[in-house]
Design an enzyme around this catalytic site. Structure first.
Site, PDB file in Angstrom:
ATOM      1  N   HIS A 102      55.453  61.734  34.585  1.00 40.77           N
ATOM      2  CA  HIS A 102      55.809  62.685  33.533  1.00 40.77           C
ATOM      3  C   HIS A 102      54.543  63.466  33.217  1.00 40.77           C
ATOM      4  CE1 HIS A 102      58.485  59.223  32.555  1.00 40.77           C
ATOM      5  NE2 HIS A 102      59.333  60.098  32.078  1.00 40.77           N
ATOM      6  N   ASP A 105      52.200  61.567  31.079  1.00 38.97           N
ATOM      7  CA  ASP A 105      51.585  60.329  31.612  1.00 38.97           C
ATOM      8  C   ASP A 105      50.184  60.639  32.116  1.00 38.97           C
ATOM      9  OD1 ASP A 105      54.090  59.075  31.440  1.00 38.97           O
ATOM     10  OD2 ASP A 105      54.558  59.492  33.552  1.00 38.97           O
TER      11      ASP A 105
HETATM   12  C1  XLS Z   1      64.165  55.521  31.183  1.00 40.99           C
HETATM   13  C2  XLS Z   1      64.122  56.277  32.423  1.00 40.99           C
HETATM   14  C3  XLS Z   1      62.842  57.068  32.640  1.00 40.99           C
HETATM   15  C4  XLS Z   1      63.038  58.116  33.704  1.00 40.99           C
HETATM   16  C5  XLS Z   1      62.018  59.195  33.712  1.00 40.99           C
HETATM   17  O1  XLS Z   1      65.012  54.655  30.981  1.00 40.99           O
HETATM   18  O2  XLS Z   1      64.346  55.396  33.475  1.00 40.99           O
HETATM   19  O3  XLS Z   1      61.807  56.193  32.954  1.00 40.99           O
HETATM   20  O4  XLS Z   1      63.089  57.550  34.966  1.00 40.99           O
HETATM   21  O5  XLS Z   1      61.968  59.918  32.536  1.00 40.99           O
END
Ligand code: XLS
Ligand code: NI
Ligand code: NI
Length: 442
Positions: A102, A105
């Site tokens: 993200h 991140d």
């Molecule tokens: C949350 C999601 C998240 C997505 C990315 O439950 O899995 O991690 O994969 O935003």
């Protein structure tokens, strides 16, 4: 640059008989499976957020992990670079080809949008260097549209259009970053695109807004020449009580309803499938058969817990069935297996991150070999084909082709031309076939 995982050397394939815990037993990147290298079939990615950007906290307690770049007194951009150094050291030592991130991140949020944007740009540039040095590639990028308080009532589905606009600005930049880093896909996960209570919510307004947002993403993708795949990640709830992208079938219906079919595909996550009351196998089979399959977030839930525990996958049976569906239809295009997985909070030794990924990767590798055997054996396909064989007869063709109507069918039944007999679904025999493939492969 100081090494972080000092006690671990690059992980090698050593085969099933090794007694080295830090080695692959089944993941052999160069082994040819169904016409391609295993690495190119599985397209494995490590996720940045749970592995490097989460301290091991939960709602009842503080972080337990040794992540010196998080929450300390370091200057935020220096901490972001230290985190990225450790992340790429990990990717390279694990030897998997991809990662996912993200925007927030990799870079700290600034006091203004402009500052956040320049932080992300600087870290994208740093990531570009790291990718060049290590050869690690980007499976997908995404934007965090759920952590900041401005998104408490949703991003694209927020009742306030200014929040929609803010989210649009953020996604534009995350798409630019993904394009620049050569990402294979871009993901939209609607963490807060849903509701907490119907008392203050118009579901039709919100889904219209979400569709408008998705059309903007498609338009921008085309404008900048991003050739990767756009993915929606279904999840039924958590953090919201109800999310609009509930499961693959709901997303499929949404895409059809808003003229987005063929523009978005699904990124299916195991634990989201189980939260929706399905299995991963169900979600994959549905998506593959209906032309919306894209990629997988590999993890698992805990059978006794009703939330997204994001544990590392360890069931060859579950993964084999899903891989069978994916590879019966030719495998991944741009998608792959992203480890959207969290260590348990007590797994605080630095090498736990390696043990966890090695187990998950070997589970996928063995499952791929089982799927190969199931496909080449042909037993499942033959059983499915035989079950529907009647639909190739004159009667089946008349029904599906629309030339038979209720009255015509009734006439045939009255004349005794039609007199169906129940036949066995052979479920247990097919279950045995799966188990035999698992036993002989492992
Ligand atoms: C949350 C999601 C998240 C997505 C990315 O439950 O899995 O991690 O994969 O935003
Ligand atoms: Ni996910
Ligand atoms: Ni998840």
């Amino acid at each position: 640059m100081a090494e972080f995982f000092t006690d671990v050397s690059p992980i090698q394939f050593e085969g099933p008989d090794t007694d080295n815990d830090l080695a692959f037993r089944f993941y052999d990147p160069d082994r040819m499976v169904m016409g391609k290298r295993m690495e190119d079939q599985l397209r494995i990615a490590v996720c940045y957020w749970h592995s490097f950007n989460w301290p091991g906290s939960d709602v009842f307690g503080a972080g337990t992990f040794d992540r010196p770049w998080l929450g300390g007194s370091m200057e935020p951009m220096a901490a972001a670079r230290m985190k990225m150094d450790a992340a790429f050291e990990f990717f390279a030592k694990l030897g998997t080809p991809f990662y996912c991130f993200h925007d927030l991140d990799i870079a700290p949020e600034g006091d203004t949008f402009a500052e956040t944007r320049s932080n992300v740009e600087a870290m994208v540039e740093y990531a570009e260097q790291k990718m060049e040095e290590t050869g690690v590639k980007l499976l997908w990028g995404t934007a965090n549209l759920f952590s900041h308080p401005r998104y408490a009532a949703g991003a694209a589905t927020n009742p306030n259009p200014e929040v929609f606009a803010y989210a649009a600005a953020q996604v534009k930049n995350a798409l630019d970053a993904t394009l620049r880093l050569g990402g294979s896909n871009y993901v939209l996960w609607g963490g807060r695109e849903g509701y907490e209570t119907l008392l203050n919510t118009s579901v039709s307004k919100e889904t219209d807004q979400l569709a408008r947002f998705m059309h903007m993403v498609v338009d921008y993708k085309k404008a900048i020449g991003f050739e990767g795949t756009l993915l929606i990640e279904p999840k039924p709830q958590e953090p919201t009580k109800h999310q609009y992208d509930y499961d693959s079938a709901t997303v499929h219906g949404f895409l059809e309803r808003y003229d987005l079919f063929g523009e978005f595909f699904v990124n299916i996550e195991t634990n989201h499938a189980t939260l929706a009351g399905h299995s991963l196998h169900h979600e994959v089979a549905y998506a593959v058969e209906n032309g919306v399959f894209g990629s997988i977030d590999a993890n698992r839930g805990d059978p006794q817990n009703g939330w997204d525990t994001d544990q590392f996958p360890n069931s060859v049976e579950e993964m084999s069935l899903s891989l069978y569906e994916i590879f019966s239809r030719g495998g991944f295009k741009n998608g792959g297996f992203n480890f959207d997985t969290k260590l348990r909070r007590q797994s605080m030794a630095r090498d736990d991150l390696f043990h966890a990924h090695i187990g998950g990767i070997d589970t996928l590798a063995l499952s791929l070999l089982v799927a190969e055997q199931l496909i080449s054996g042909g037993g499942l396909r033959a059983a499915r084909d035989a079950r529907y064989a009647g639909w190739s007869s004159a009667l089946g063709a008349a029904i599906s082709g629309g030339t038979a109507d209720l009255a015509a069918l009734e006439a045939k039944v009255i004349a005794g031309e039609i007199d169906p007999k129940p036949v066995s679904g052979r479920q247990e025999a097919l279950e045995n076939l799966i188990n035999r493939a698992i036993w002989t492969t492992s």
